[in-house]
Every structure is written in structure tokens, then in C-alpha cells.
Design an enzyme around this catalytic site. Structure first.
Site, PDB file in Angstrom:
ATOM      1  N   ASP A 138       0.772  -1.230   0.000  1.00  0.00           N
ATOM      2  CA  ASP A 138       0.000   0.000   0.000  1.00  0.00           C
ATOM      3  C   ASP A 138       0.815   1.298   0.000  1.00  0.00           C
ATOM      4  OD1 ASP A 138      -1.623  -2.143   0.559  1.00  0.00           O
ATOM      5  OD2 ASP A 138      -2.684  -1.214   2.220  1.00  0.00           O
ATOM      6  N   GLU A 198       2.498  -9.297  11.633  1.00  0.00           N
ATOM      7  CA  GLU A 198       2.222  -9.009  10.211  1.00  0.00           C
ATOM      8  C   GLU A 198       3.527  -8.714   9.467  1.00  0.00           C
ATOM      9  OE1 GLU A 198      -0.391  -5.661   9.872  1.00  0.00           O
ATOM     10  OE2 GLU A 198      -0.770  -5.954   7.733  1.00  0.00           O
TER      11      GLU A 198
HETATM   12  C1  DGY Z   1      -5.772  -2.085   4.267  1.00  0.00           C
HETATM   13  O1  DGY Z   1      -6.944  -1.822   4.537  1.00  0.00           O
HETATM   14  O2  DGY Z   1      -4.796  -1.685   4.892  1.00  0.00           O
HETATM   15  C2  DGY Z   1      -5.470  -3.013   3.204  1.00  0.00           C
HETATM   16  O3  DGY Z   1      -4.113  -3.166   2.987  1.00  0.00           O
HETATM   17  C3  DGY Z   1      -6.157  -2.653   1.930  1.00  0.00           C
HETATM   18  O4  DGY Z   1      -6.136  -3.805   1.194  1.00  0.00           O
END
Ligand code: DGY
Length: 436
Positions: A175, A405
Site C-alpha cells: 500500500d 504481520e
Molecule cells: C488495508 O486496509 O490496509 C489493506 O491493505 C487494503 O487492502
């Protein structure tokens, strides 16, 4: 809020194996699995596929089911969406109403973009674990994979090009990578609806994307929704279209694996179609190579501008099956430098670049799933020492910090969500000494 560092030093590897299985089971939601409770309460595309790999270590039937449920959300145009929602959960934003993608009322609601296509490669892995048990399921999933790959090769390519574009940073799965910074800064967020983020109530905000980025993420969702999620139009004319080495390389690999599955099933014409994709893809690597940083890098399709930093997905060229000797010598030097600078490799962004941030999501942290893909490619090309180093680092991070994560590449501390299914899955499938 998570505590970023939980020592599991006292746990044996056998305990960790059991804990990893328990995490997969705890995050199961019927026939699909959540990335982690709270932060991500739906089915995510590539998360689910890594989860399938994890399940395949102890419950192969359940692994196939995970793949099958993901494709329940497949669009008529072929796209396998990045999130399959099924229900509206107030703990996540943006949910199905904000995406507004009513692609087919008979299927569950989804987001409007896709995610890295690791599925075909993992389907091949599942099949190979037990061909007799998997044959029928492979027959059924194959046309869906074909349709999805075709979607990438038609909807996410700008005429004449070969590298695969992402039209939203969420599509890349990475992201807030600095790879998108320049192109994202060109997105004008004026007019977005007021919104309230939920992610920062689950995770320390210093580990998540900024408001500047979120405003633009939302603008891109609104832009797509207003155009009825016409993917070809969004790629051609939307405010954001960047060629992504991550998806490009993962898709090349998945195409090769899909081709062997096609031949195995006697589907000659599908194999020919895949040949044309693979032929064209050879040019993608040339397009992405950035001579100034000695690595493959994202490239803005609107102005040809390259990203100026090395991200971990640059090293997926081996996984993709690309060998260009002159370039590889330089890429290996870049990898050596990055391994040297980060005790818990491979950082998602160059630790010697000013934009590196060791805890902030895709701007520095190490991710077990990317490590697995990089090492798999390196191993196949005979770079065994480096593959081993990356696997050992992954093992150490999980042993020391648990199933987070992502991890700080300088200290190995866990960050982001805890009890994360894909980290547990990678432990089971690759990082645990059980797999030695
Ligand atoms: C989030 O909501 O952080 C996700 O990575 C979007 O897919």
C-alpha cells in the site's frame, strides 16, 4: 493497540508449529480465513493464497477450499478482487458500500481492484502435493485462473506495454511503498467524502499509512466507483497507473505455472494463449530496469518516471524466471548491499534510502511472504547461500517476536497486526525447522 514486541524465546520450534496451526484455525471464518481478527475482517486475495499454502501442510482439503472460496467473488470480466466482503463489518474501513462494486448480484460483494496473483503458483503446489486428490479441483479452478490472468493481460496493460499496471496502491498489496509516492502525490483528493479510518484503532498509527496517503487512496476508490469500475477505462485514463515490478514478476511466474497446468490438463489452446503473454512479458523487465539504482523499479505509466529506490519486490525477477546476466551481476550487488545493511532481511525498502522507515508497513519492514517468494526464486537460480540467509532471518524473526504481520529489519521486532495468518502459514510451509 498491539505491543510491538513480544518475546517468544522460551517457546520451542514445536510449540511454534502448534501455535501457527492454531492461528490458522482461529482465523478461519467458515470456508475462508481472515488475515487477522479486528484489523482485516474479510477474505483478502493474496493473504488467502498464502494461507492455503499453510493449510496444505496439515489439511490439504481445507487448502483447496480456501482457493475455491476466493473465486466465489470473481467478476464476470475475470478479475479476482482484492477483498471479498460477504458481510458488512463496522470494524473495517472502507467496506462494501464505499467500494460500491455491484459487479454481479449473485456473487458476494467485493472491492473494485485486484491483488498480486500468487494463486496459480500455489494451486500448482497444492496439486503436486497429491495429484490424485487434486485433479478434479484443478480442472474446476483452471478456467477461473485463466480468466483472471487474461484480465491482467488485457485490463492492466497500457497499449503496447508489457509491464502490469496497478491503478490503486492497494492493488499492489504494498500500500504505502515509496514506489507510489510521486504518482500518488499527483492525485488530487479534492472533494472526497469525510471518512473515519479504522485501521489506526487496531494498530499503532506510526506503523500505518499517513492521512496524506489515505485521502488519495479514498479518492482513487471514489474515482473508480463513479466510473462503474470500468477497469479498462480506469487503467487508460485514471489518476494513477504505475507499472509494478511486484505484480509483473508474480504474474510472470504464475503464467509459467499456469502453462504447465494447462499442458497437464491437455489444454493446448490455453497453453498457446499463455505463450503469447509470456512472450510479451520479456519486455516488461527491460521497461522496469532502472540503471540509476541497479534494480528493477516501479515506473509511472503516465510520464515514464521511475521510482528512485529499491524495494524488496525488485528481487522477484528470479522468481519470475528472468535471467539477464549483465543486469543480474548488478542486481546481486544491490542485494548484497541490502543484506549487509539489514540484519533481518529483506526490508521492503532500501535501508540506505532517506525514505526508509523501519516500522511503517511497506516503507521498510520485512515481510515473511515476500521473503518466501524472493528466496524461492534465488534458490531456483542457484543462489543457495542468499536463499538460506533469507530463510534463517525469517525463522529468527518469528522465533524472537512471534507471528506478526511484518518485522523491523534492523531489530527483528514484530509490527502491525499480531497472530497474523500469512506469517503463520509461511512458518508452516517454509520457515519452520519442520520443513528442513
Ligand atoms: C488495508 O486496509 O490496509 C489493506 O491493505 C487494503 O487492502
Amino acid at each position: 493497540m498491539n505491543k510491538p514486541f513480544i518475546s517468544t524465546n522460551s517457546r520451542s520450534n514445536a510449540d511454534l508449529d502448534q501455535r501457527a496451526i492454531a492461528i490458522l484455525r482461529e482465523n478461519e471464518w467458515g470456508d475462508y480465513t481472515l488475515p487477522t481478527k479486528g484489523l482485516y475482517p474479510y477474505q483478502w486475495n493474496w493473504d488467502s493464497m498464502f494461507v492455503a499454502l499453510g493449510f496444505s501442510e496439515f489439511d490439504l482439503d481445507r487448502a483447496w477450499t480456501e482457493v475455491e472460496t476466493l473465486f466465489q467473488g470473481q467478476w464476470d470480466n475475470g478479475m479476482a478482487a482484492h477483498i471479498v466482503f460477504r458481510q458488512d463489518d463496522p470494524s473495517y474501513f472502507p467496506g462494501p458500500k464505499i467500494w460500491g462494486s455491484s459487479h454481479n448480484p449473485e456473487n458476494p460483494p467485493t472491492s473494485g481492484c485486484s491483488q498480486p496473483p500468487v494463486a496459480a503458483t500455489i494451486v500448482k503446489d497444492l496439486y503436486e502435493k497429491n495429484p490424485a486428490a487434486g485433479k478434479q479441483r484443478l480442472e474446476e479452478i483452471f478456467p477461473k485462473l485463466m480468466k483472471w490472468h487474461r484480465w491482467f493481460h488485457t485490463m492492466r496493460i497500457i497499449s503496447g506495454g508489457a509491464a502490469i499496471a496497478v491503478t490503486h496502491p492497494w492493488e499492489s498489496g504494498r500500500d504505502n511503498s515509496p514506489d507510489w509516492d510521486k504518482a500518488l502525490a499527483d492525485v488530487d483528493p479534492t472533494g472526497i467524502q469525510p471518512y473515519e479510518r479504522k485501521d489506526t484503532s487496531h494498530v499503532d498509527p506510526s506503523m500505518r499509512p499517513t492521512k496524506f496517503e489515505y485521502d488519495r487512496y479514498l479518492k482513487l476508490v471514489e474515482w473508480g466507483r463513479e466510473r462503474g469500475w470500468d477497469h479498462a477505462n480506469i487503467t487508460r485514463e485514471g489518476p494513477f497507473a504505475v507499472a509494478d515490478p511486484g505484480i509483473t514478476f508474480i504474474l510472470m511466474r504464475a503464467d509459467r505455472d499456469l502453462r504447465s497446468l494447462a499442458l497437464l490438463l491437455g489444454k493446448e489452446s490455453a497453453a498457446h494463449e499463455i505463450d503469447t503473454w509470456l512472450y510479451r512479458s520479456q519486455h516488461a523487465a527491460n521497461y522496469l530496469w532502472n540503471d540509476e539504482i541497479d534494480a528493477y523499479a516501479a515506473r509511472n505509466l503516465r510520464n515514464g518516471q521511475h521510482a528512485d529506490g529499491v524495494s524488496s519486490v525488485s528481487f522477484l525477477s528470479y522468481y519470475a524466471g528472468i535471467a539477464v546476466p549483465k543486469r543480474d551481476a548488478r542486481l546481486q550487488k544491490t542485494l548484497d548491499r541490502i543484506l549487509e545493511a539489514s540484519p533481518y532481511s529483506v526490508p521492503s525498502f532500501d535501508p540506505e534510502h532517506p525514505k526508509f522507515d523501519s516500522c511503517r508497513y511497506w516503507r521498510g519492514p520485512t515481510w515473511a511472504i515476500v521473503n518466501y517468494l524472493i528466496a524461492r526464486g534465488l534458490q531456483e537460480y542457484g543462489f543457495e547461500e542468499k536463499a538460506k540467509r533469507i530463510r534463517t532471518d525469517t525463522r529468527k524473526m518469528i522465533q524472537t517476536s512471534g507471528f506478526f504481520e511484518y518485522f523491523d529489519p534492523l531489530t527483528g521486532e514484530g509490527a502491525g497486526g499480531n497472530n497474523f495468518t500469512w506469517t503463520a502459514a509461511i512458518w508452516l510451509a517454509w520457515a519452520s525447522p519442520m520443513t528442513d
